[in-house]
Structures are given as C-alpha cells and as structure tokens.
Scaffold this active site. Structure first.
Site, short mmCIF file in Angstrom:
data_model
loop_
_atom_site.label_atom_id
_atom_site.label_comp_id
_atom_site.label_asym_id
_atom_site.label_seq_id
_atom_site.Cartn_x
_atom_site.Cartn_y
_atom_site.Cartn_z
CG ASP A 1 -25.32 -2.36 -5.97
OD1 ASP A 1 -25.07 -1.21 -5.55
OD2 ASP A 1 -25.69 -2.61 -7.15
CG ASN B 1 -24.59 2.79 -5.79
OD1 ASN B 1 -24.40 1.58 -5.91
ND2 ASN B 1 -23.66 3.69 -6.05
CG ASP C 1 -22.66 0.71 -8.51
OD1 ASP C 1 -22.95 -0.25 -7.75
OD2 ASP C 1 -21.78 1.54 -8.22
CG ASP D 1 -23.34 0.31 -2.05
OD1 ASP D 1 -23.92 -0.15 -1.04
OD2 ASP D 1 -23.92 0.49 -3.14
CG ASP E 1 -7.38 -4.91 4.91
OD1 ASP E 1 -6.16 -5.02 5.07
OD2 ASP E 1 -8.13 -5.85 4.56
CG ASP F 1 -2.36 -6.56 2.88
OD1 ASP F 1 -3.16 -7.50 2.75
OD2 ASP F 1 -1.57 -6.21 1.98
CD GLU G 1 -2.41 -11.45 4.49
OE1 GLU G 1 -2.95 -12.23 3.69
OE2 GLU G 1 -1.99 -10.33 4.15
CG HIS H 1 -9.92 -11.05 0.88
ND1 HIS H 1 -9.45 -11.21 2.17
CD2 HIS H 1 -8.97 -10.35 0.24
CE1 HIS H 1 -8.27 -10.63 2.29
NE2 HIS H 1 -7.95 -10.09 1.13
CG ASP H 2 -6.33 -13.07 0.03
OD1 ASP H 2 -6.78 -12.38 -0.90
OD2 ASP H 2 -5.62 -12.60 0.94
C1 NOJ Z 1 -2.93 -9.91 1.20
C2 NOJ Z 1 -4.34 -9.58 0.89
O1 NOJ Z 1 -5.19 -10.33 1.71
C3 NOJ Z 1 -4.53 -9.86 -0.58
O2 NOJ Z 1 -5.87 -9.80 -0.96
C4 NOJ Z 1 -3.70 -8.87 -1.34
O3 NOJ Z 1 -3.77 -9.16 -2.70
C5 NOJ Z 1 -2.23 -8.93 -0.90
N1 NOJ Z 1 -2.10 -9.00 0.51
C6 NOJ Z 1 -1.49 -7.73 -1.37
O4 NOJ Z 1 -1.96 -6.58 -0.70
#
Ligand code: NOJ
Length: 558
Positions: A19, A21, A23, A27, A96, A196, A252, A329-330
């Site tokens: 971050d 700025n 908040d 960013d 993405d 995605d 993906e 991130h998943d």
């Molecule tokens: C896969 C993405 O990596 C995930 O973070 C997202 O929630 C789902 N696709 C839906 O877009």
C-alpha cells in the site's frame, strides 16, 4: 520453442501486495515501488490479478468495467507508468483476463436488465424457472445453486458468486467484446494474459439437468469443462488478436485433464502457450472439491510423485508445454499445505522451491512465497473470501457438518490464507501500510519478513534469488528431458534433467525426517544446495529433512 517458455513469472494479488497511499489496501504504486526488488528474483513477467473496476464481491474477479482501473488501486496514468517502468527492467505485465463472466454491475448486464428485448440478454444465460425452481440443478463452484433469481420467475446463470454472471460465448458479440478488451490492453503495452477459468466458457447445449449423483466439482466434467466449443471459441478470439499482436498466454485449467491440456497447449501450434492444472492443488481433497474433507486432507509423497510423473514424463513427448506452480491466490500457502510451516519452515520452503523451479515447464511463483509466508488462522469475523463464507454455510446445511468442524475445514482451505498482506518488514503493519490493512496481517510478520531476509545469505529469499538465477543460466532445467530416479522412494523426489549440453540430477527430501537412499551414478559435484554440505556421494546417502540439492553429473563443455 518460444522464448517466453524460458521465463519466470511472479504473481501479484494487488490488494495485499503493498500500500502506498495509506488506505490499508495494496495498489499500483506499491507494485511500481517494488519493481527493483522483484527484479532481484530474476523474473520476466508479473501476472497481475485483476485491477479493473470491481464491486469486490470476489475481489476483482467480478468486473464492472474492463477498460478502467479500480480507483482503490490507482489510475490509468499509474498503470502506464507501471508498464514503462517494468519494461525498463525487462519485465512484462500480464493481465488477468476474466472472460467466463462479468459482474452483474457490468454495462452489458445492466443493459440486459433494461428490457426483455434487450440484445444484451443473449450475452448471458437468462432463463425462466422450472416449477418454481431454478432452470436446472447445476451448482455454483463456490457452493449453492448455479443460478441467481432476478425476478419472480427468472434466473441468470452464476457459476461463481451471485454477482458474477456467466457470459454466453455462443453469442459472437461476446467473443468480439472480449477480443476488443484484449486489444485495448495490448495497445497499452501489456505482454499478455492469464485466462481465468478459460476451460468452462462453453456450457452443455440445452443446459440439461445434471446427473444428481454428480456432486461438487464432479459435475463440471460433463457439463462445463473443456467442451468442444470452448476450443473453437477461444481459437477464434486468440486468432483474431494474434493478427495484430504477439502475446504471452497462460490458461487456468480448472480440473484440467491431460487430453484437454494437449488441445490447449501444443508447443508447435498453441491455443494458449501453457496451462495450469489443479491436480497437485487438490491432492488432499475428495472428489467433490476443495472443501471435501473426507480424505482428512491426507496425502503422501508417493501420491504427489505420481501426479508429477504423469504430467512430466507422459507429456514431454507429446508436444506439450506446461506452467508449474505451488501457490497462488486461491490455494493455501504451499509451505503450510505441502511442507512444514513450523520446525522446518525454512528448509521446506527451499526444498519446495527447488522442486517447482526444476520441473520441465515455466515456473510461476506467488507473492510472499519467496520469504516462506505461511497460512494464517482467521476467525469467522475476519473472513473475506466469498468462497469460504458461502461454503461455511453449505458445509453445515447440505453436508450437515457441525459448525465447529465446518469452521476448521474452512480455516484450512480458505483463500484468505494466501491473501494476508505481504510481510515487508517487522515494523508496524509489516511495512505493508501505515494503517491497519483491509485483512488480518499474519502475526508472524515480526519473524518472517523481507527486510530480515534481505541480507541473510541463508535466507529463503536469497535462496530464491540464487535458484532463479541458476535456472536462467541452465536452460536444461526449463527444456531438458525429465527422467525420474528413485521413483519408489517414499520421501524423496528425484529426477535427471538432460539436454545435449548438460545433465543435472535433482534430489529433494520432501519429508521432515532424515532419509537414506542409494544411487548408482558415480560421485557428482554439488553445485547448489539448500542444506548443509551433505554426506559425500556414496551408495547409502543421508539427506537431512527437507533438503534439496542439484548435482552436476556431467557437463559437455563443447
Ligand atoms: C478463478 C480465480 O483464480 C478465482 O480467484 C476466482 O474466484 C474464480 N476464477 C472466478 O473468477
């Protein structure tokens, strides 16, 4: 081989990166600020998780406007600066591309709602209900119904959150719309896209009821996963864009099968340059998906090796290129998921890195893994992940789990584990921000942070730097043949990487116990090691817990 294959890609989930700025939200300024740091990891590309305007129901994957930047993250001007500053450092920016669905606040969706005759209705799957129920029995990949009610008797297909409406790729205007979005960003200078859930863009014709016995993820295979038209539609879009631009592409592949993978990522005629598969990520889950805990999240190194073998050995002679990753991130943090995030955190972070970077394919890494960030225990009121919040209810109502077990299951698998702020220093708020971050900070930041590792030659961070530079200097690790050795060993994964110039042997103890093994090859010279200088090579070698080593067996100097 495309030169892009020999790249290292770093994924940034911007909200939690840095971050600037103040908040409490990461960013674009933060990404720009850290470019020099990122370059020390020898990366070629940054994949930016979505930074477009979004209602944040699914933190950026529910896009309201593909042509502008989410104000929380910055401005288009800053984005242009990011592109040019990254270029100066030979780093390309990968956007993405969320093309399976838009948010329900996107202009197309709002126009579709304006009137029953709106041409935009056919951009989505609007359907009448059946006998007072949803149009079919499909389920959302976030749990619950795959449909969201929009009026008394009408529904729209939402295979993710109710705020994410699936696009109807049958409609040529949708394909055209996606093509234009891609061209817009390529004109601005981006290097490519991560697509995605690109394998679910085509839905089974007629949208028939699914077999009621196919639950959870199982249903995807027959109704939405890599159906024939998905390839045709994607081909049309990428062909159109490739007329004007050359770009990097990674898809993906949710629940990707090898057969489908071979159709996406042929080396000689790629639809997309490479794909992510999910088999390692889901190794410890039951067939119904991530929250199917019936295997108690148990797995063995043997299971792990058989998946790796399948994708490495079987695919290398089949004109296939793949993307390798352990974290994103998943998924939970990989040092917690596959390794040991306590006693052997440092050793196991290095061993797993050694594994990911020495497979045939293009390696991806995720923010924070280079310092060995771990999962973080979040209480229910701290959860931000819509998947976790929805599934917490589903586990209790549909799976009849008591709340306290449901909570444990979610804590283990929630995506929030990977989304706590990057730990830059031991200062207040981990140097991520000067105010309290939008999501809980992992309390271990005082011990695990970039600052404390930067100048420690034995740190995980410096191991990543050495390893990535080693990978760059040894193309055999990217392109060479992958041949497994010690295949029956229950704790060690080992393989030889070989091309016409050199032959390297990689041996990694993935367990928390010292192990012994024997190799017939003559003595080798250690050229990179994660652990202490090990025992000399002989027929009964001893490996320390989570120790990885690359040995040079033979080098042809010509
Ligand atoms: C896969 C993405 O990596 C995930 O973070 C997202 O929630 C789902 N696709 C839906 O877009």
């Amino acid at each position: 081989m495309k030169k892009e294959f020999a790249s290292i890609v770093y994924q940034i989930w911007p909200r939690s990166f840095k971050d600037t700025n103040q908040d409490g939200i990461g960013d674009l300024g933060g990404v720009i600020e850290k470019l020099d740091y990122l370059k020390t990891l020898n990366i070629d590309y940054i994949w930016l998780s979505p930074i477009y305007v979004s209602g944040n129901y699914d933190y950026g994957y529910d896009i309201d406007d593909y042509y502008d930047i989410q104000p929380e993250y910055g401005t288009m001007e800053q984005f242009d600066t990011l592109i040019s500053e990254a270029k100066k450092r030979d780093i390309g920016i990968i956007m993405d591309m969320v093309a399976n669905h838009t948010s329900t606040s996107h202009e197309w969706f709002l126009k579709a709602l304006e009137s029953p005759d709106s041409p935009y209705r056919d951009y989505y799957f609007f359907r009448k209900g059946k006998n007072g129920k949803e149009p079919n029995n499909w389920i959302s990949l976030f749990g619950g119904s795959g449909w969201t009610k929009i009026s008394d008797d009408e529904y729209v297909m939402t295979m993710w959150a109710p705020q994410q409406a699936d696009l109807n790729w049958e409609n040529p205007n949708v394909r055209q719309g996606i093509t234009e979005i891609m061209k817009f960003w390529l004109r601005r200078g981006v290097a490519g896209f991560r697509f995605d859930v690109i394998n679910i863009i085509s839905k089974k014709e007629g949208l028939p009821d699914k077999n009621p016995h196919k639950k959870g993820y199982q249903f995807a295979d027959d109704y939405i996963n890599s159906l024939p038209k998905a390839f045709d539609y994607l081909q049309e879009v990428v062909d159109e864009v490739r007329k004007e631009f050359d770009f990097f592409s990674v898809g993906e592949g949710m629940l990707l099968t090898q057969d489908a993978a071979l159709r996406y990522s042929r080396i000689n005629d790629p639809l997309l340059d490479m794909m992510f598969h999910f088999e390692l990520a889901l190794i410890d889950c039951g067939p119904l998906g991530k929250y199917d805990f019936r295997k108690l999240y148990r797995w063995t190194i043997k299971d792990f090796k058989s998946i790796v073998r399948k994708w490495q050995t079987d695919m290398q002679d089949r004109d296939y290129w793949m993307a390798n990753y352990l974290s994103n991130h998943d998924q939970p943090r990989h040092v917690s998921h596959y390794g040991d995030d306590k006693k052997y955190r440092v050793e196991s972070a290095k061993a797993w890195a050694m594994f990911n970077f020495t497979l045939r394919g293009t390696p991806f890494m995720y923010q924070g893994e280079e310092i060995g960030m771990t999962d973080c225990k979040l209480e229910i009121n701290e959860w931000k992940d819509i998947e976790a919040i929805t599934d917490y209810k589903v586990l209790q109502t549909m799976m009849k789990l008591p709340a306290f077990i449901a909570k444990k299951v979610i804590q283990k698998k929630t995506r929030d584990n990977a989304r706590t702020p990057v730990q830059w220093s031991g200062a207040t708020y981990a140097g991520f921000s000067s105010v309290s971050p939008w999501i809980k900070l992992n309390p271990n930041f005082t011990e695990i942070n970039v600052e404390s590792q930067a100048n420690d030659p034995d740190s995980i961070l410096n191991f990543y730097r050495k390893l990535t530079s080693f990978v760059k200097d040894h193309p055999v690790l990217t392109f060479g043949r992958w041949t497994e050795i010690l295949s029956d060993h229950p704790h060690i994964i080992a393989y030889i990487r070989e091309d016409e110039h050199e032959k390297l042997r990689i041996i990694i103890n993935l367990s928390d116990k010292p192990v012994t093994f024997s190799l017939e090859e003559p003595e080798g010279t250690d050229i990179l090691t994660t652990g202490k200088e090990g025992a000399p090579y002989n027929s009964k070698m001893v490996f320390a817990p989570y120790e990885g080593r690359i040995s040079e067996i033979k080098r042809n100097e010509s």
